[in-house]
Structures are given as structure tokens and as C-alpha cells.
Design a protein around this motif. Sequence first.
Motif, PDB file in Angstrom:
ATOM      1  N   ILE A 120      49.320  20.181  45.111  1.00 33.18           N
ATOM      2  CA  ILE A 120      48.561  20.395  46.350  1.00 33.18           C
ATOM      3  C   ILE A 120      47.304  19.536  46.342  1.00 33.18           C
ATOM      4  O   ILE A 120      46.943  18.902  47.343  1.00 33.18           O
ATOM      5  CB  ILE A 120      48.211  21.890  46.515  1.00 33.18           C
ATOM      6  CG1 ILE A 120      49.479  22.712  46.767  1.00 33.18           C
ATOM      7  CG2 ILE A 120      47.210  22.086  47.656  1.00 33.18           C
ATOM      8  CD1 ILE A 120      49.268  24.210  46.675  1.00 33.18           C
ATOM      9  N   ASN A 169      42.062  23.849  47.441  1.00 36.90           N
ATOM     10  CA  ASN A 169      42.553  24.908  46.552  1.00 36.90           C
ATOM     11  C   ASN A 169      41.751  24.955  45.247  1.00 36.90           C
ATOM     12  O   ASN A 169      42.217  25.459  44.232  1.00 36.90           O
ATOM     13  CB  ASN A 169      44.058  24.754  46.274  1.00 36.90           C
ATOM     14  CG  ASN A 169      44.386  23.487  45.495  1.00 36.90           C
ATOM     15  OD1 ASN A 169      43.654  22.490  45.564  1.00 36.90           O
ATOM     16  ND2 ASN A 169      45.490  23.487  44.767  1.00 36.90           N
ATOM     17  N   GLU A 170      40.529  24.414  45.305  1.00 38.95           N
ATOM     18  CA  GLU A 170      39.524  24.547  44.249  1.00 38.95           C
ATOM     19  C   GLU A 170      39.895  23.863  42.942  1.00 38.95           C
ATOM     20  O   GLU A 170      39.545  24.323  41.847  1.00 38.95           O
ATOM     21  CB  GLU A 170      39.188  26.029  44.003  1.00 38.95           C
ATOM     22  CG  GLU A 170      38.630  26.710  45.257  1.00 38.95           C
ATOM     23  CD  GLU A 170      38.213  28.150  45.011  1.00 38.95           C
ATOM     24  OE1 GLU A 170      38.743  28.787  44.082  1.00 38.95           O
ATOM     25  OE2 GLU A 170      37.332  28.632  45.748  1.00 38.95           O
ATOM     26  N   SER A 215      49.471  23.835  41.792  1.00 38.49           N
ATOM     27  CA  SER A 215      48.071  23.637  42.133  1.00 38.49           C
ATOM     28  C   SER A 215      47.703  22.154  42.120  1.00 38.49           C
ATOM     29  O   SER A 215      47.022  21.650  43.029  1.00 38.49           O
ATOM     30  CB  SER A 215      47.196  24.411  41.135  1.00 38.49           C
ATOM     31  OG  SER A 215      45.832  24.226  41.418  1.00 38.49           O
TER      32      SER A 215
END
Length: 269
Positions: A78, A9-10, A75
Amino acid sequence: MNQIHQTGNEVAYLSVGTGTPIIFLHGLALDHHSTVEFFEPFLKDSDYRRIYIDLPGMGETAALTSATSDQILESIMIAIREVVGNQKFIIYGHSFGGYLARATVSRFPNQILGMFLTCPVITADHTKRKVGKHVNIIQESVTPAANQDYWDDFLDMNVVINQASWQAYQRLIIPGLQNADLSFINKLEATDYQLSCDSEIREIQFPFPLEIMVGKNDHVVGYQEQSELVNHSSLAKLVLLNQAGHNLMIDQPEAVRVQLKQFLDDLTL
């Protein structure tokens, strides 16, 4: 030079060493330099895998489409799940990173071995915080030959003023300030800084060792509210430092190093 990685997810992170993972979450408008530059010199030969994360909108992690703490937390959760899997881990957080670290407890109820926090946010609304009084203790004359544009911020944020603290500020703080997506951060602070689970994490009990370090001159998050967290764990410890503000690791670096080493030595892995 250690390579920056990206999760699916960068979320950008730096992973150094092997062993039990320690997740590092930096403060708002900073990046991994603020944690790597401070912790690596004395953890580089340790038996821990050090994972230095860049929060969204900071460092090498791009801003999210929605500037909310809830989305930042999701974020990061994750990313942690991807990086450590089902391993047990230790978590560190500073300021906003400490706020996020507290919120990880319910997400990883059986994996957190211990939590070490410096100057953690307790009250999201900065107008309702009990803060300390900022002072400058000038120990020697410092002439800022480079990075003069940041000198006023240095004086505004640091208590102990000497050549070493100015050098440390340039290594730990300035890179993050230069790379931060200020539009994203300003929106976050203006609208959705408070987590929706804020009331929940105020009451949550910590079934693992917890240490909190705060500075008496912290004019950003203060030190009084943090002491209440000690009641949330039978294994909690609070360290209150004089002559220290929100940039605790710069004002009193040796104290933080000693306390973290002792904290890690005392953990049952």
C-alpha cells in the motif's frame, strides 16, 4: 537533514533526490539507517529518487496489530503504491526485506525495472535453511569505547573485524536495534514469519534484471539456496563473496558499491 514522511497507512519513509525511484527494504529488527547510511554516500548525486522505508515495528513505523509477514507485506505494498504511483521503479531488499521484495513482483508486474538483493531470505523456517559457517577475521585490534553492549552482537554477525567495520556497524545496525519493537518482532518470528504466498514466490519468474549478492560465511540465511533464483530470470546474476557474512555491506562494502553501480548503469530505463 532529510525529513521522515508517513504514508496514509502510517508507513514511515525517507525520500531523497529525484528521478527513477529506488525502493529500499531493510532487514528484520533494523531500520532506514541500515540503508541510508550505506547507500546515500555514493548515490547522493545520482539521478534516482531514493525511498528508504521503515518496515512495521521498526524505525519510525509503528507495529501492526497483527504480527504476520502477510500484514507487513500488505502494509508495504500500500505504501509503495502511494509513494510511486504508476511510475516504474527499482527495488532493493536485504534479508527479510529481500523476502518482501521478491513478493512485490506479482503486485507490480509491469512497474519493476530491476531488483537488487543482498542476503535475501529464501526459506522462512530458519531451522530448514542451508547456512554458511560464521567466522571472525580479526584484521586489527578494536577497543569498543562506546556501545559496548553491542560488541558481542557485532562479533556474532560480522566476519571482518576492524575499526572501520565496527564504526559502520554502529551507524548502520545499532539505531535499528535500539528502535525495534522486539515484542512485535519476536511474535512474528515465532508464529507467522512465512508469507502465505511463499510457494508462489519460489516459482515466480523475473522478467527484469536481477542481481543477488551473498556471503559465504552467512550463518543466518546462507548462500546456496539463493543461487537457485538465478534460474528464474535470463537477466540474473549471483555474486558470492568470500570473507563476508550476513552484514554483507559492512564486511565487503566496496564490492557491494561496485556491483550496485554496475547494476544501475546496465539497466535500461
